[in-house]
Scaffold this active site. Structure first.
Site, PDB file in Angstrom:
ATOM      1  N   THR A 174      14.859   9.653 -70.228  1.00 38.23           N
ATOM      2  CA  THR A 174      14.280   8.382 -70.639  1.00 38.23           C
ATOM      3  C   THR A 174      14.182   7.489 -69.415  1.00 38.23           C
ATOM      4  O   THR A 174      14.993   7.606 -68.501  1.00 38.23           O
ATOM      5  CB  THR A 174      15.135   7.734 -71.754  1.00 38.23           C
ATOM      6  OG1 THR A 174      14.529   6.508 -72.149  1.00 38.23           O
ATOM      7  CG2 THR A 174      16.567   7.473 -71.321  1.00 38.23           C
ATOM      8  N   GLU A 184      18.411   8.087 -76.677  1.00 39.34           N
ATOM      9  CA  GLU A 184      19.872   8.174 -76.703  1.00 39.34           C
ATOM     10  C   GLU A 184      20.422   8.384 -78.108  1.00 39.34           C
ATOM     11  O   GLU A 184      21.588   8.725 -78.273  1.00 39.34           O
ATOM     12  CB  GLU A 184      20.470   6.870 -76.130  1.00 39.34           C
ATOM     13  CG  GLU A 184      20.261   6.671 -74.643  1.00 39.34           C
ATOM     14  CD  GLU A 184      18.933   5.988 -74.302  1.00 39.34           C
ATOM     15  OE1 GLU A 184      17.985   6.073 -75.113  1.00 39.34           O
ATOM     16  OE2 GLU A 184      18.837   5.374 -73.234  1.00 39.34           O
TER      17      GLU A 184
HETATM   18  P1  AMP Z   1      12.589   5.803 -76.392  1.00 35.71           P
HETATM   19  O1  AMP Z   1      13.913   6.127 -75.830  1.00 35.71           O
HETATM   20  O2  AMP Z   1      11.469   6.074 -75.482  1.00 35.71           O
HETATM   21  O3  AMP Z   1      12.414   6.416 -77.738  1.00 35.71           O
HETATM   22  O4  AMP Z   1      12.541   4.233 -76.605  1.00 35.71           O
HETATM   23  C1  AMP Z   1      13.491   3.548 -77.384  1.00 35.71           C
HETATM   24  C2  AMP Z   1      13.159   2.086 -77.425  1.00 35.71           C
HETATM   25  O5  AMP Z   1      11.885   1.881 -78.013  1.00 35.71           O
HETATM   26  C3  AMP Z   1      14.102   1.242 -78.236  1.00 35.71           C
HETATM   27  O6  AMP Z   1      15.275   0.900 -77.533  1.00 35.71           O
HETATM   28  C4  AMP Z   1      13.238   0.031 -78.568  1.00 35.71           C
HETATM   29  O7  AMP Z   1      13.197  -0.863 -77.479  1.00 35.71           O
HETATM   30  C5  AMP Z   1      11.869   0.660 -78.732  1.00 35.71           C
HETATM   31  N1  AMP Z   1      11.616   0.945 -80.152  1.00 35.71           N
HETATM   32  C6  AMP Z   1      11.819   2.098 -80.817  1.00 35.71           C
HETATM   33  N2  AMP Z   1      11.464   1.984 -82.116  1.00 35.71           N
HETATM   34  C7  AMP Z   1      11.037   0.710 -82.282  1.00 35.71           C
HETATM   35  C8  AMP Z   1      10.554  -0.039 -83.401  1.00 35.71           C
HETATM   36  N3  AMP Z   1      10.407   0.502 -84.603  1.00 35.71           N
HETATM   37  N4  AMP Z   1      10.225  -1.332 -83.179  1.00 35.71           N
HETATM   38  C9  AMP Z   1      10.351  -1.906 -81.956  1.00 35.71           C
HETATM   39  N5  AMP Z   1      10.792  -1.245 -80.871  1.00 35.71           N
HETATM   40  C10 AMP Z   1      11.130   0.044 -81.034  1.00 35.71           C
END
Ligand code: AMP
Length: 550
Positions: free
Chosen positions: A183, A328
């Site tokens: 990530t 994570e």
């Molecule tokens: P990733 O590790 O690339 O899946 O990104 C995770 C991050 O995406 C989270 O910590 C949030 O900041 C953002 N995120 C994931 N789901 C949502 C959601 N439903 N609404 C707003 N932000 C989200």
């Protein structure tokens, strides 16, 4: 725990093949639709495990994929971890130097790559300073190998051919690493997250029931979320555990492909980031498509706008489940289900709950930490979301620096700033991390601004995410030019300069010239000021700003 009671992925494969042998696994390819069944799938997975033994890949080696969503990729989802190895899915949309770093850091022993992504891997492995030295074999996911500099290389069908169709799967310790994804961090290199057999088992069991994603044997599930992005949110494993039908949309599906697959395959449940579903709505405005089979869409990875949720429900009779998670957290950790009694609320009131990031899944715990400690659930006070549980990681791979800052007493500090209402619904109000999420994929603002500041004509630069209707967020660069430098040519220069190292979708949509970058009392860039000032900044992201090109 090891042995018969260990929590591992193997029983999911065994059960699907035995109880649902004729249930289909379908995949869109450039050549058309490919169909197989769980029974045939199990045989291919066994062949894959033998092929890996044969080529000398160790049981505890890491095996990488650079692939879109299709059946062959899905074969690695069980074939690799069930033999005791670790499946490392790599995001092909990342800049080359990130891919290089990731392969080197993970020390991948073998790499599966799609024909259409061979060039990407070639370009990442060019002048890699030895990053790809651990890769002993490249396998192209098809029936032939295109002209390539990758070496040694074979095609997937030859790799599997002739191998035994049954395999003596080992009894694994549930702590065995089974998966891995990287990530993007705020600063520095991407961070690796390892998933053990037990974490993947627990996540599967966590998302299966109604309080998770509610996946049933009768479902026809199409993960549009890429298999390289947190294992397609764990769907390939959970769909198998349920005995449901899989539909994989193949390389770079566009809205027409998605609509067509829903219609032709009778998809009942699908999942992906908001950008995908906004794109499908645009397409449906102009084209007829029969979405009558579709019951539910899980939308996550970025905030699902209320209008999106409403339109699918009112115009297409499709329920949207807004979900939250992170690499994570394996990733699904919360979902905006309504509680009993809320179904009869007026639509407007229901939507207030459904646009939130939702209720934590059974098995997980969270708390919100503000400046003065834990914050009450009063829908007002906010703080950083901390979370823990069986499918939440407690460390990053080989990153003692990040482990020091991002975890505390077994809690993961998510970097998401939230408030919680009295009924326990979590709502993200801000992001403590200085990163931009465009179409569901990360862009590191700090990396971009450092790259821009490396330009001789730039005195200072900062990069800020501004809201964007289609991509949710896009980067805009704010640049202070060195004295005596004209704006016009410099702007193009900066773009050309960035283009050398970054894919198109990372490039700022605009370069805005300012006199100086606003600073905080301690002299740090104060992005908040710019973010507020430019929240309505009208930038038209070029079409190719999409992180979905091959
Ligand atoms: P990733 O590790 O690339 O899946 O990104 C995770 C991050 O995406 C989270 O910590 C949030 O900041 C953002 N995120 C994931 N789901 C949502 C959601 N439903 N609404 C707003 N932000 C989200």
């Amino acid at each position: 725990m090891v042995g018969t009671t260990a929590q591992t992925l193997r029983p999911f494969l065994w059960r699907a093949a035995k109880l649902y042998p004729e249930r289909e696994v379908v995949s869109r390819t450039h050549e058309g639709i490919e169909r197989t069944t769980y029974a045939a799938y199990e045989r291919r997975v066994a062949q894959l495990a033998h092929a890996l033994d044969d080529v000398g890949v160790g049981r505890d080696d890491r095996i990488a994929t650079v692939c879109w969503n299709h059946t062959r990729h899905f074969e690695t989802y069980f074939g690799v971890p069930c033999r005791g190895s670790q499946l490392h899915t790599i995001n092909p949309l990342l800049p080359d130097h990130h891919v290089q770093y990731i392969v080197e850091n993970a020390a991948d022993a073998l790499l599966f790559v799609d024909p259409s992504l061979v060039e990407k891997v070639e370009s990442a492995s060019r002048d890699d300073g030895g990053a790809f030295d651990t890769v002993e074999q490249f396998v192209v996911m098809g029936e032939e190998v295109p002209e390539t500099s990758l070496d040694p290389v074979t095609d997937y069908e030859s790799f599997l051919a002739g191998h035994d169709e049954t395999y003596e799967w080992p009894d694994l310790d549930e702590e065995t690493p089974a998966g891995m994804c990287y990530t993007s961090g705020t600063t520095g290199r991407p961070k690796g997250v390892e998933y053990t057999q037990q974490m993947m088992w627990a996540h599967t069991m966590g998302i299966l029931p109604e309080a998770g994603l509610d996946i049933r044997a009768a479902d026809v599930v199409m993960p549009v979320v890429p298999m390289f992005h947190v294992m397609a949110w764990g769907l390939p494993h959970a769909v198998t555990a349920a005995g449901a039908k899989h539909v994989y949309p193949g390389p770079s599906p566009d809205p027409a492909d998605i609509a067509h697959l829903i219609e032709e395959e009778g998809v009942t449940f699908t999942a992906g980031v908001p950008t995908v579903w906004l794109g499908l709505l645009d397409y449906l405005e102009e084209h007829d498509a029969d979405l009558s089979s579709l019951e539910r869409i899980a939308i996550g990875g970025a905030a699902a706008p209320k209008s999106l949720i409403r339109t699918y429900e009112e115009e297409y009779d499709v329920q949207v489940l807004h979900a939250w998670g992170m690499t994570e957290t394996s990733p699904v950790a919360a979902a905006a289900h309504l509680k009993p009694g809320m179904e009869s609320w007026p639509a407007e009131k229901r939507d207030e709950k459904r646009v939130k990031q939702g209720l934590v899944l059974p098995g997980l715990e969270f708390k919100v930490i503000g400046e003065d400690g834990e914050v009450p659930w009063n829908d007002e006070e906010f703080g950083e979301l901390w979370i823990r549980g069986p499918w939440v990681t407690t460390e990053y791979f080989k990153r003692p620096d990040a482990n020091e800052t991002d975890f505390e007493d077994g809690w993961l500090k998510t970097g998401d700033v939230v408030r919680v209402d009295s009924e326990g619904y979590i709502q993200i109000v801000d992001r403590a991390k200085d990163v931009i999420k465009s179409g569901g994929e990360w862009i590191s603002s700090q990396e971009l601004e450092n790259a821009i500041m490396a330009h001789d004509d730039v005195a200072e630069a900062t990069v800020v995410g501004v809201p964007h209707e289609r991509w949710q967020e896009r980067p805009v660069a704010f640049v202070v030019a060195r004295e005596g430098v004209g704006e016009g040519p410099l702007k193009n220069d900066i773009m050309d300069f960035l283009r050398e190292d970054y894919p198109t979708w990372w490039l700022p949509d605009d370069v805005v010239y300012i006199e100086s970058v606003p600073k905080t009392a301690t002299g740090k860039f104060d992005k908040k000021v710019l973010r507020e000032e430019y929240a309505d900044h009208d930038v038209a992201a070029p079409e190719e700003a999409a992180p979905d090109d091959e």
